[in-house]
Motif scaffolding. Structure first.
Motif, PDB file in Angstrom:
ATOM      1  N   ASN A  18       0.928  -1.488   0.032  1.00 21.02           N
ATOM      2  CA  ASN A  18       0.012  -0.103   0.262  1.00 21.02           C
ATOM      3  C   ASN A  18       0.891   1.265  -0.107  1.00 21.02           C
ATOM      4  N   VAL A  19       1.952   1.058  -0.437  1.00 17.75           N
ATOM      5  CA  VAL A  19       2.834   2.463  -0.409  1.00 17.75           C
ATOM      6  C   VAL A  19       2.748   3.230  -1.879  1.00 17.75           C
ATOM      7  N   ALA A  20       2.674   4.284  -1.579  1.00 15.20           N
ATOM      8  CA  ALA A  20       2.288   5.192  -2.789  1.00 15.20           C
ATOM      9  C   ALA A  20       3.675   5.525  -3.576  1.00 15.20           C
ATOM     10  N   PHE A  21       3.477   5.556  -5.024  1.00 16.19           N
ATOM     11  CA  PHE A  21       4.323   6.064  -5.721  1.00 16.19           C
ATOM     12  C   PHE A  21       4.326   7.553  -5.886  1.00 16.19           C
ATOM     13  N   HIS A  22       5.030   8.206  -4.913  1.00 10.00           N
ATOM     14  CA  HIS A  22       4.912   9.552  -4.530  1.00 10.00           C
ATOM     15  C   HIS A  22       5.350  10.541  -5.655  1.00 10.00           C
ATOM     16  N   ARG A  23       6.343  10.174  -6.386  1.00  8.28           N
ATOM     17  CA  ARG A  23       6.926  10.900  -7.295  1.00  8.28           C
ATOM     18  C   ARG A  23       7.151  10.205  -8.662  1.00  8.28           C
ATOM     19  N   VAL A  24       6.541  10.651  -9.654  1.00 11.25           N
ATOM     20  CA  VAL A  24       6.695   9.922 -11.065  1.00 11.25           C
ATOM     21  C   VAL A  24       6.874  10.998 -11.981  1.00 11.25           C
ATOM     22  N   ILE A  25       7.824  10.954 -12.730  1.00 12.51           N
ATOM     23  CA  ILE A  25       8.250  11.795 -13.941  1.00 12.51           C
ATOM     24  C   ILE A  25       8.136  10.882 -15.234  1.00 12.51           C
ATOM     25  N   ASP A  26       7.368  11.476 -16.088  1.00 10.94           N
ATOM     26  CA  ASP A  26       7.174  10.904 -17.258  1.00 10.94           C
ATOM     27  C   ASP A  26       8.435  10.829 -18.220  1.00 10.94           C
ATOM     28  N   GLY A  27       8.933   9.724 -18.847  1.00 15.42           N
ATOM     29  CA  GLY A  27       9.978   9.755 -19.282  1.00 15.42           C
ATOM     30  C   GLY A  27      11.347   9.691 -18.417  1.00 15.42           C
ATOM     31  N   PHE A  28      11.216   9.564 -17.336  1.00 14.24           N
ATOM     32  CA  PHE A  28      12.405   9.558 -16.234  1.00 14.24           C
ATOM     33  C   PHE A  28      12.181   8.208 -15.311  1.00 14.24           C
ATOM     34  N   MET A  29      11.374   8.320 -14.326  1.00 11.56           N
ATOM     35  CA  MET A  29      11.199   7.157 -13.210  1.00 11.56           C
ATOM     36  C   MET A  29      10.225   7.082 -12.370  1.00 11.56           C
ATOM     37  N   PHE A  62       6.125   7.584   5.396  1.00 13.69           N
ATOM     38  CA  PHE A  62       4.844   8.567   5.301  1.00 13.69           C
ATOM     39  C   PHE A  62       4.444   8.164   3.910  1.00 13.69           C
ATOM     40  N   GLY A  63       4.610   6.964   3.335  1.00 13.54           N
ATOM     41  CA  GLY A  63       3.892   6.665   1.856  1.00 13.54           C
ATOM     42  C   GLY A  63       2.821   5.623   2.112  1.00 13.54           C
ATOM     43  N   ASN A  64       2.495   5.011   3.148  1.00 10.16           N
ATOM     44  CA  ASN A  64       1.508   3.970   3.326  1.00 10.16           C
ATOM     45  C   ASN A  64       0.111   4.335   3.211  1.00 10.16           C
ATOM     46  N   MET A  65      -0.652   4.267   1.987  1.00  9.12           N
ATOM     47  CA  MET A  65      -1.808   4.823   1.821  1.00  9.12           C
ATOM     48  C   MET A  65      -3.091   4.373   2.761  1.00  9.12           C
ATOM     49  N   LYS A  66      -2.681   3.116   3.313  1.00  9.46           N
ATOM     50  CA  LYS A  66      -3.933   2.657   4.367  1.00  9.46           C
ATOM     51  C   LYS A  66      -3.694   3.121   5.714  1.00  9.46           C
ATOM     52  N   SER A  67      -2.357   3.274   6.126  1.00 10.74           N
ATOM     53  CA  SER A  67      -2.102   3.724   7.491  1.00 10.74           C
ATOM     54  C   SER A  67      -0.864   4.932   7.386  1.00 10.74           C
ATOM     55  N   GLY A  68      -0.992   6.075   7.630  1.00 13.13           N
ATOM     56  CA  GLY A  68      -0.104   7.089   7.951  1.00 13.13           C
ATOM     57  C   GLY A  68       0.285   7.863   6.812  1.00 13.13           C
ATOM     58  N   VAL A 121       2.933  13.562  -7.094  1.00 16.29           N
ATOM     59  CA  VAL A 121       1.783  13.078  -7.610  1.00 16.29           C
ATOM     60  C   VAL A 121       0.643  13.364  -6.492  1.00 16.29           C
ATOM     61  N   SER A 122      -0.477  13.895  -7.142  1.00 12.02           N
ATOM     62  CA  SER A 122      -1.622  13.964  -6.426  1.00 12.02           C
ATOM     63  C   SER A 122      -2.441  12.784  -6.234  1.00 12.02           C
ATOM     64  N   SER A 123      -3.066  12.217  -5.135  1.00  9.15           N
ATOM     65  CA  SER A 123      -3.704  10.851  -5.374  1.00  9.15           C
ATOM     66  C   SER A 123      -3.113   9.956  -6.147  1.00  9.15           C
ATOM     67  N   PRO A 124      -1.968   9.418  -5.616  1.00  8.12           N
ATOM     68  CA  PRO A 124      -1.024   8.609  -6.278  1.00  8.12           C
ATOM     69  C   PRO A 124      -1.446   7.097  -6.276  1.00  8.12           C
ATOM     70  N   ASP A 125      -1.001   6.581  -7.412  1.00  8.70           N
ATOM     71  CA  ASP A 125      -0.960   4.840  -7.415  1.00  8.70           C
ATOM     72  C   ASP A 125      -0.156   4.243  -6.131  1.00  8.70           C
ATOM     73  N   ARG A 126      -0.247   3.251  -6.101  1.00  6.20           N
ATOM     74  CA  ARG A 126       0.454   2.568  -4.948  1.00  6.20           C
ATOM     75  C   ARG A 126       0.875   1.020  -5.223  1.00  6.20           C
ATOM     76  N   MET A 127       1.796   0.553  -4.627  1.00  2.08           N
ATOM     77  CA  MET A 127       2.030  -0.741  -4.777  1.00  2.08           C
ATOM     78  C   MET A 127       1.143  -1.476  -3.773  1.00  2.08           C
ATOM     79  N   ILE A 128       0.195  -2.337  -4.389  1.00  2.00           N
ATOM     80  CA  ILE A 128      -0.960  -3.022  -3.706  1.00  2.00           C
ATOM     81  C   ILE A 128      -0.321  -4.273  -2.671  1.00  2.00           C
ATOM     82  N   LYS A 129       0.421  -4.843  -3.149  1.00  2.00           N
ATOM     83  CA  LYS A 129       0.971  -5.969  -2.423  1.00  2.00           C
ATOM     84  C   LYS A 129       2.346  -6.424  -3.144  1.00  2.00           C
ATOM     85  N   VAL A 130       3.437  -6.419  -2.377  1.00  6.76           N
ATOM     86  CA  VAL A 130       4.822  -6.684  -2.750  1.00  6.76           C
ATOM     87  C   VAL A 130       5.289  -8.016  -1.861  1.00  6.76           C
TER      88      VAL A 130
END
Length: 196
Positions: free
Chosen positions: A68-79, A87-93, A180-189
């Protein structure tokens, strides 16, 4: 923090966006599977290049820290950057203002830079602050080659399959350095050898 808050001054070499995956194939113990909204991304981890970093990533995966950790920074053509378990867990904290500035409770790692491998499409590298020995839990997946990162960031793996799902991750605002506002996340790893 450097690739946590990397200045967007790196020049992305346009036109080299072709699929340049490594021929390295990992056994299940060193295969990380990231479930995204579109499907699974399989990453061959590289303990041959970065044993300490891979060990820490696998420990965090097995703790469920990346779920549930967010992809908080995503730059098209880079990474696409993720892995801020503090601070990136979208289900808690989740903290949108601080996502990308945290790490884990584990210690920071000494740099394991490689001169034999390069940052190309599908390379997975560790984010760090200005101090080369400050990588902790955050990592990024390259969309395109970027030789400016070679020898300055630790390579921990290569995408083996599912790069099309990485391509589908919500992109950030270029004017805001990819935040990223309202980012995508890693659902499960998970680590492949651990089963489902």
């Amino acid at each position: 923090m450097q690739l946590r808050k990397l200045a967007s001054s790196f020049v992305v070499i346009a036109g080299l966006v072709g699929s340049s995956f490594s021929a390295f194939a990992a056994e299940p113990e060193n295969t990380m599977v990231i479930s995204l909204k579109g499907g699974d991304v399989t990453v061959a981890l590289r303990p041959d290049l970065a044993p300490k970093h891979v060990e820490q990533i696998k420990a965090l995966v097995r703790e469920g820290a990346y779920d549930n950790v967010a992809f908080h920074r995503v730059i098209d053509g880079f990474m696409a950057q993720t892995g801020d378990v503090e601070f990136g867990n979208m289900k808690s904290g989740y903290n949108a203002e601080r996502a990308g500035t945290g790490g884990s409770k584990k210690p920071d790692l000494p740099a394991e830079f490689s001169t034999s491998e390069h940052f190309v499409r599908g390379t997975v590298g560790m984010a760090r602050a200005q101090n080369p020995n400050s990588a902790n839990s955050q990592f990024f997946i390259m969309y395109a080659p970027n030789p400016g990162l070679d020898g300055d960031y630790t390579i921990v793996g290569n995408v083996e399959s599912g790069m099309e799902f990485v391509d589908g991750i919500k992109k950030g605002d270029a004017a805001a350095n990819g935040v990223v506002s309202s980012p995508d996340r890693m659902i499960k790893v998970r680590i492949a050898s651990d089963g489902k």
